[in-house]
Scaffold this motif. Sequence first.
Motif, PDB file in Angstrom:
ATOM      1  N   CYS A 237       0.839  -1.204   0.000  1.00  0.00           N
ATOM      2  CA  CYS A 237       0.000   0.000   0.000  1.00  0.00           C
ATOM      3  C   CYS A 237       0.872   1.250   0.000  1.00  0.00           C
ATOM      4  O   CYS A 237       1.982   1.258   0.537  1.00  0.00           O
ATOM      5  N   ILE A 238       0.330   2.291  -0.593  1.00  0.00           N
ATOM      6  CA  ILE A 238       0.944   3.620  -0.543  1.00  0.00           C
ATOM      7  C   ILE A 238      -0.053   4.560   0.117  1.00  0.00           C
ATOM      8  O   ILE A 238      -1.245   4.509  -0.169  1.00  0.00           O
ATOM      9  N   ILE A 239       0.460   5.398   0.990  1.00  0.00           N
ATOM     10  CA  ILE A 239      -0.330   6.499   1.552  1.00  0.00           C
ATOM     11  C   ILE A 239       0.257   7.808   1.050  1.00  0.00           C
ATOM     12  O   ILE A 239       1.459   8.048   1.174  1.00  0.00           O
ATOM     13  N   GLU A 240      -0.604   8.634   0.463  1.00  0.00           N
ATOM     14  CA  GLU A 240      -0.158   9.949   0.011  1.00  0.00           C
ATOM     15  C   GLU A 240      -1.149  11.003   0.472  1.00  0.00           C
ATOM     16  O   GLU A 240      -2.360  10.834   0.340  1.00  0.00           O
ATOM     17  N   SER A 241      -0.614  12.080   1.008  1.00  0.00           N
ATOM     18  CA  SER A 241      -1.465  13.189   1.430  1.00  0.00           C
ATOM     19  C   SER A 241      -2.035  13.897   0.213  1.00  0.00           C
ATOM     20  O   SER A 241      -1.377  14.018  -0.826  1.00  0.00           O
ATOM     21  N   GLY A 242      -3.267  14.394   0.342  1.00  0.00           N
ATOM     22  CA  GLY A 242      -3.952  15.040  -0.770  1.00  0.00           C
ATOM     23  C   GLY A 242      -3.372  16.378  -1.171  1.00  0.00           C
ATOM     24  O   GLY A 242      -3.761  16.932  -2.203  1.00  0.00           O
ATOM     25  N   ASP A 243      -2.426  16.894  -0.390  1.00  0.00           N
ATOM     26  CA  ASP A 243      -1.819  18.191  -0.720  1.00  0.00           C
ATOM     27  C   ASP A 243      -0.389  18.034  -1.221  1.00  0.00           C
ATOM     28  O   ASP A 243       0.451  18.920  -1.046  1.00  0.00           O
ATOM     29  N   THR A 244      -0.093  16.885  -1.857  1.00  0.00           N
ATOM     30  CA  THR A 244       1.226  16.645  -2.425  1.00  0.00           C
ATOM     31  C   THR A 244       1.093  16.236  -3.895  1.00  0.00           C
ATOM     32  O   THR A 244      -0.005  15.931  -4.364  1.00  0.00           O
TER      33      THR A 244
ATOM     34  N   MET B 283       4.789  10.724   1.713  1.00  0.00           N
ATOM     35  CA  MET B 283       4.362   9.662   0.803  1.00  0.00           C
ATOM     36  C   MET B 283       5.154   8.414   1.170  1.00  0.00           C
ATOM     37  O   MET B 283       6.377   8.384   1.045  1.00  0.00           O
ATOM     38  N   VAL B 284       4.446   7.383   1.641  1.00  0.00           N
ATOM     39  CA  VAL B 284       5.108   6.163   2.104  1.00  0.00           C
ATOM     40  C   VAL B 284       4.444   4.939   1.479  1.00  0.00           C
ATOM     41  O   VAL B 284       3.268   4.966   1.111  1.00  0.00           O
ATOM     42  N   ALA B 285       5.225   3.875   1.365  1.00  0.00           N
ATOM     43  CA  ALA B 285       4.709   2.585   0.922  1.00  0.00           C
ATOM     44  C   ALA B 285       5.047   1.553   1.989  1.00  0.00           C
ATOM     45  O   ALA B 285       6.077   1.662   2.659  1.00  0.00           O
ATOM     46  N   PHE B 286       4.181   0.550   2.155  1.00  0.00           N
ATOM     47  CA  PHE B 286       4.428  -0.449   3.197  1.00  0.00           C
ATOM     48  C   PHE B 286       3.690  -1.743   2.871  1.00  0.00           C
ATOM     49  O   PHE B 286       2.715  -1.752   2.118  1.00  0.00           O
ATOM     50  N   ARG B 287       4.197  -2.816   3.434  1.00  0.00           N
ATOM     51  CA  ARG B 287       3.505  -4.091   3.324  1.00  0.00           C
ATOM     52  C   ARG B 287       2.274  -4.058   4.231  1.00  0.00           C
ATOM     53  O   ARG B 287       2.331  -3.567   5.356  1.00  0.00           O
ATOM     54  N   LYS B 288       1.200  -4.621   3.757  1.00  0.00           N
ATOM     55  CA  LYS B 288      -0.042  -4.635   4.533  1.00  0.00           C
ATOM     56  C   LYS B 288       0.000  -5.800   5.518  1.00  0.00           C
ATOM     57  O   LYS B 288      -0.654  -6.827   5.351  1.00  0.00           O
TER      58      LYS B 288
END
Length: 300
Positions: A94-101, A161-166
């Motif tokens: 998964c990747i989490i990215e903030s909406g203001d980037t 912005m990060v990616a990680f194993r679920k």
Amino acid sequence: MNNTNTLEVSIGVIVYNEADNILHLLKALDDQILNVVTIREIIVVSSACTDGADDLVRTYMETHPKVQLITEPARNGKSAAINLFLQASTCDICIIESGDTIPAKETVEKIVSPFLNLRIGMTGARPMPVNSDDSFIGYAVHLLWRLHHRMAQISPKLGEMVAFRKIFNEIQTDSAVDEASIEALVRDKHYKLRYVGEAIVYNKGPENIKDFIKQRRRIETGHLWLMKNQGYTVASQKSNILVRILIDEFLEAPITVICIFTVMFLEYYCRLLGKYDFYVKKSNPFKWDISESTKNLNKE
């Protein structure tokens, strides 16, 4: 063109009133240059938006089937929004990215490719502020992100912005430092962190002293909460690393020594305020007051 040995990824975009940026962000994700990575889905989690961002996403979805929208009627904090994404996501990465980037064109490929190594549990991009550095606050924003870059090269500190194993189903909803909370969970599972300095994500720092103090104060409070509740200390809380990166900054730009000391004094003041909020006021800003000057990224 995608390789047959692809790493499939779910991207979660966490949004609160990002009408000015959301279409630029979605287009940037759609235009990513990919080889060993496949974006299976982009899930926008919108928390009580009142600026029309949801309608923009719905219109975009009509021609982009990978995009989904989850709406919250009330703001419950970014960590709660991330949990909604985790429940809906279908990929093991998964990747989490903030909406203001805004990510650069190869950022998804670069932060996901390290997962070919089965010991890597989390990666992070390099935040790059778009602020002008010709004012004191602009200089301060650029300095802190340069120090973040130096620090993360020594001891990974991942954010924006990060990616990680679920490998977990949720994070604590009352964490105000969601990426650091994910770091703690990944470390607990004995996976490694990797900072990918060549993967760029553009962001915008505060443009005035009020927003700067508000943001830095909140982050300090969040890190203190993290130490107490998850027993995890991020790299920026380790004085030996801070001293090392400051020396490197001095040696590289000795002419700016007065500016550096002034910014560090301001940062120390913000940390004192954060300690006051945490230890005296017993506050935990997991639903934080938005710093308006950090919006309107306008990065094509």
